[in-house]
Scaffold this motif. Structure first.
Motif, PDB file in Angstrom:
ATOM      1  N   ARG A  51       0.653  -1.348   0.072  1.00 10.29           N
ATOM      2  CA  ARG A  51      -0.031  -0.122  -0.030  1.00 10.29           C
ATOM      3  C   ARG A  51       0.830   1.023  -0.034  1.00 10.29           C
ATOM      4  N   TYR A  52       2.059   1.032   0.828  1.00  8.03           N
ATOM      5  CA  TYR A  52       2.758   2.421   0.977  1.00  8.03           C
ATOM      6  C   TYR A  52       3.299   2.719  -0.524  1.00  8.03           C
ATOM      7  N   GLY A  55      -0.139   2.370  -3.402  1.00  6.03           N
ATOM      8  CA  GLY A  55      -1.377   3.013  -2.956  1.00  6.03           C
ATOM      9  C   GLY A  55      -2.285   1.823  -2.710  1.00  6.03           C
ATOM     10  N   GLY A  56      -3.801   2.287  -2.700  1.00  4.20           N
ATOM     11  CA  GLY A  56      -4.719   1.340  -2.225  1.00  4.20           C
ATOM     12  C   GLY A  56      -5.213   1.223  -1.123  1.00  4.20           C
ATOM     13  N   THR A  57      -6.204   0.074  -0.909  1.00  2.00           N
ATOM     14  CA  THR A  57      -6.788  -0.503   0.438  1.00  2.00           C
ATOM     15  C   THR A  57      -6.298  -1.564   0.678  1.00  2.00           C
ATOM     16  N   THR A  71      -4.880  -0.248  -6.265  1.00  2.00           N
ATOM     17  CA  THR A  71      -3.577   0.292  -6.470  1.00  2.00           C
ATOM     18  C   THR A  71      -3.407   0.792  -8.079  1.00  2.00           C
ATOM     19  N   LEU A  72      -2.249   1.380  -8.306  1.00  2.00           N
ATOM     20  CA  LEU A  72      -1.799   1.890  -9.590  1.00  2.00           C
ATOM     21  C   LEU A  72      -2.130   0.941 -10.826  1.00  2.00           C
TER      22      LEU A  72
END
Length: 336
Positions: A51-52, A55-57, A71-72
Motif C-alpha cells: 500500500r505504501y 497505494g490502494g486499500t 492500486t496503480l
C-alpha cells in the motif's frame, strides 16, 4: 551443420528488454503478472508495504491472506502459499463462513506452515515496459527483512512470470515452446538455480522424449494436437514452464481433466516458474530473469534460427552429446 548466427544477446544489465512482439493483436500493450515467494515478513506488514509503494486499500481475508485493492496497477494479494491455511477457495470464493473452531485451526496451520512454506505476493499484470516498477517492492521487502531462497538451506522459493500471449494461435505458441526447450539447459546454468529448488519437485525439467518431439523442425500440429502431446508427456503442473493455465484457457477439452485441477488458474499466459526468488540478496532485481524470458521470445521470433538449432539439438542427441548443449547455446548467445 553449423551453429546459426546469433539472433539475441546475453543479459548483461538491469534495463528491461521488450519482447519482439510487445503488443497484442488488438494493439494493447502486453502485460505480465509476477509472483514473488519469500519468508521473514508477516503478510500484514507486506500488505502495508504494498500500500505504501503502490497505494490502494488493504483488506484482510484471514490471518495469513491479504488483498490490496485499488492500486496503480490493480489488486495485489499476499498470502501463505498453503491452501489449508485459508478458508476461501483458490478463486477467493467462500462456500460458507467458517466457525470459530475452524478459524482457529486454520490460523494454527498457517502459523506452523509459515515456518517452512513461503509467503507469496501475486502482483497484478503490469505492462511489459513497466516491469521494472516492481523492483521497488523487492527493495522494500529486503529492507524489511524478507528472505528468499538464499535465506535458509531448505528454502526453495521461486520468482514466477506470467507473460500474456501476443497472439493466441498455434504457430507462435509452438515457436515459444521450441525456443524454451532449446534454451532451458543454458538458462539453468546461467541462472545458477539454487540446489534446494533443483531437488524440489516444483521445477522439473521437461522429459527428453518431449523435447525431441517438439524441437523437430517438422513439428507443427494444431493447437489441440499440441495440447494433447503436452498432457500425454507432461501430466503434471510441476514443470519449469507450466502450460496448464494457458492450455486450460485456449483448449480445455484437450486436457483430459488435467485442467480441472483447482490449483490451475486459467489464463492466456505462460507460467514460467524456474527463476529463484532472492529478495534478501543485496541488489537482486527481477529484471535480469525477465530479460532471460525475452531471450526465449526473441529466438521464437526467428524461425530460421529455431529450425537450425532444433536440428542441431537432434544431432547432439544422436551423438549422445547433449551434456555439451549449454555450452553450444552459450557460445551462440555470447556477445561479439
Amino acid at each position: 551443420m553449423t551453429v546459426p548466427t546469433k539472433a539475441v544477446s546475453a543479459v548483461t544489465h538491469f534495463d528491461p528488454l521488450l519482447p519482439p512482439e510487445p503488443d497484442r493483436t488488438d494493439g494493447r500493450r502486453r502485460r505480465v503478472g509476477v509472483e514473488i515467494e519469500y519468508a521473514g515478513l508477516a503478510p500484514s506488514e507486506t500488505a502495508r508495504l504494498v500500500r505504501y509503494i503502490f497505494g490502494g486499500t488493504v483488506r484482510a481475508q484471514d490471518e495469513h491472506s491479504f488483498r490490496i485493492e485499488g492500486t496503480l496497477y490493480g489488486a495485489f494479494t499476499v498470502e501463505l502459499d498453503m491452501l489449508a491455511a485459508h478458508p476461501e477457495g483458490p478463486d477467493g470464493d467462500r462456500a460458507e463462513k467458517p466457525g470459530p473452531l475452524e478459524e482457529r485451526l486454520r490460523a494454527a496451520v498457517g502459523d506452523v506452515g509459515s515456518l517452512v512454506m513461503p509467503y507469496e505476493i501475486s502482483c497484478p499484470p503490469v505492462p511489459v515496459d513497466e516491469i521494472a516498477a516492481l523492483d521497488a517492492l523487492v527493495e522494500g521487502l529486503r529492507r524489511h527483512g524478507a528472505m528468499g531462497t538464499e535465506g535458509r538451506l531448505f528454502y526453495a522459493f521461486g520468482l514466477h512470470f506470467n507473460p500474456e500471449l501476443a497472439r493466441p494461435e498455434a504457430d507462435p505458441i509452438i515457436d515459444v515452446m521450441k525456443a524454451y526447450l532449446l534454451l532451458s539447459p543454458w538458462l539453468r546454468e546461467d541462472m545458477g538455480i539454487d540446489i534446494a529448488r533443483r531437488v524440489a519437485p516444483f521445477v522439473h525439467r521437461f522429459p527428453e522424449e518431449y523435447a525431441a518431439l517438439v524441437v523437430d523442425p517438422a513439428y507443427r500440429p494444431d493447437l489441440e494436437g499440441f495440447a494433447r502431446d503436452y498432457v500425454r508427456l507432461n501430466p503434471t503442473r510441476n514443470r519449469e514452464l507450466d502450460l496448464f493455465p494457458l492450455l486450460a484457457c485456449l483448449v480445455p477439452d484437450a486436457l483430459d481433466g488435467c485442467g480441472r485441477d483447482p490449483l490451475v488458474k486459467t489464463r492466456p499466459t505462460w507460467h514460467w516458474r524456474l527463476p529463484d526468488s532472492r529478495v534478501g540478496q543485496p541488489d537482486w532485481s527481477i529484471v535480469p530473469d525477465w530479460n532471460r524470458w525475452v531471450q526465449v521470445e526473441r529466438l521464437a521470433s526467428d524461425r530460421w534460427a529455431l529450425n537450425e538449432l532444433g536440428a542441431l539439438w537432434q544431432d547432439c542427441r544422436r551423438e549422445r552429446a547433449l551434456a555439451d548443449w549449454p555450452r553450444v547455446v552459450g557460445r551462440w548467445l555470447a556477445p561479439g
